[in-house]
Design an enzyme around this catalytic site. Structure first.
Site, mmCIF file in Angstrom:
data_model
loop_
_atom_site.group_PDB
_atom_site.id
_atom_site.type_symbol
_atom_site.label_atom_id
_atom_site.label_comp_id
_atom_site.label_asym_id
_atom_site.label_seq_id
_atom_site.Cartn_x
_atom_site.Cartn_y
_atom_site.Cartn_z
ATOM 1 N N CYS A 42 3.103 91.827 79.806
ATOM 2 C CA CYS A 42 3.689 91.427 78.522
ATOM 3 C C CYS A 42 2.636 90.704 77.681
ATOM 4 C CB CYS A 42 4.891 90.517 78.751
ATOM 5 S SG CYS A 42 5.738 90.076 77.196
ATOM 6 N N ASP A 44 3.144 88.187 75.928
ATOM 7 C CA ASP A 44 3.477 86.755 75.898
ATOM 8 C C ASP A 44 2.237 85.905 76.210
ATOM 9 O OD1 ASP A 44 4.459 84.114 76.854
ATOM 10 O OD2 ASP A 44 6.437 85.033 76.655
ATOM 11 N N ARG A 46 1.936 83.216 77.499
ATOM 12 C CA ARG A 46 1.994 82.457 78.759
ATOM 13 C C ARG A 46 1.715 83.322 79.985
ATOM 14 N NH1 ARG A 46 7.945 80.510 77.396
ATOM 15 N NH2 ARG A 46 7.932 82.708 76.806
HETATM 16 CO CO CO Z 1 7.603 88.898 77.679
#
Ligand code: CO
Length: 216
Positions: A42, A44, A46
């Protein structure tokens, strides 16, 4: 951290530290890359592949997008896969989802999100396919279970590409697997879906969906 200039300063400090530890680090990498892993994860912020897997530059080839989707017609993802398998000759492909994934959560709510809804269709398809599993769970657990199921289904998509199928047909050692990452504890978990060849695909898929076989 809001000032981009600080990133340049940090970069200089990092490069000096790397050379301090290993004088030939950058000159060696500049010559060629030879990663052993392809990571599909992903986007993302993080979930940075290198950082969470403890890998240095040069050790993992990475493709990331919203909710780690591998669509059969995504030329970007297919190009990364083709390069990783045929040119870099990676022997391991990891598709990694994560708990608390915003894209997966957005696919589950009934609201409109604009353009991204077209991308989230891929995840809504996964949710519809596994409606029996998701409907049996309390609502609070559905998003994380869908994140797991999405990682498994996208891994399956990778396995079904002509790229991976042909690599296996040529007898190349190539293992494809699904993992999931916990934002709350920083740990990667095996989703018990590991495929080393076309014969293993269906049995491994069934095993990954068996709740008794799941590792948490
Ligand atoms: Co995600």
């Amino acid at each position: 951290m809001t000032d981009p200039k600080l990133l340049l300063e940090r970069n200089r400090a990092w490069a000096e530290r790397m050379v301090g530890e290993d004088q030939g680090f950058f000159s060696r990498l500049a010559g060629q890359q030879a990663p052993r892993f392809l990571w599909i994860g992903c986007a993302d912020s993080r979930v940075p592949a290198n950082v969470i897997a403890g890998l240095d530059p040069g050790e993992v080839f990475v493709h990331r997008n919203v909710a780690n989707v591998f669509s059969h017609t995504d030329l970007n993802a297919l190009t990364v896969l083709e390069y990783a398998v045929s040119v870099l000759e990676v022997e391991h492909i990891i598709v990694c989802g994560h708990y608390g994934c915003g894209g997966v959560g957005a696919a589950l709510d009934q609201r409109g999100h604009g353009l991204i809804d077209n991308w989230l269709r891929h995840i809504k398809d996964v949710a519809a396919k596994h409606d029996d599993i998701l409907a049996a769970l309390p609502e609070s657990e559905r998003a994380d279970r869908l994140a797991e199921l999405n990682a498994i289904e996208q891994t399956r998509n990778v396995c079904y590409t002509s790229i991976v199928q042909e690599a296996w047909a040529r007898g190349k050692p190539l293992t494809v697997r699904a993992w999931i990452y916990g934002l709350g504890d920083g740990l990667l978990r095996d989703l018990n879906f590991v495929v080393r060849g076309p014969d293993e695909l269906d049995p491994a898929y069934r095993l990954s969906l068996d709740p008794g076989a799941r590792e948490r």
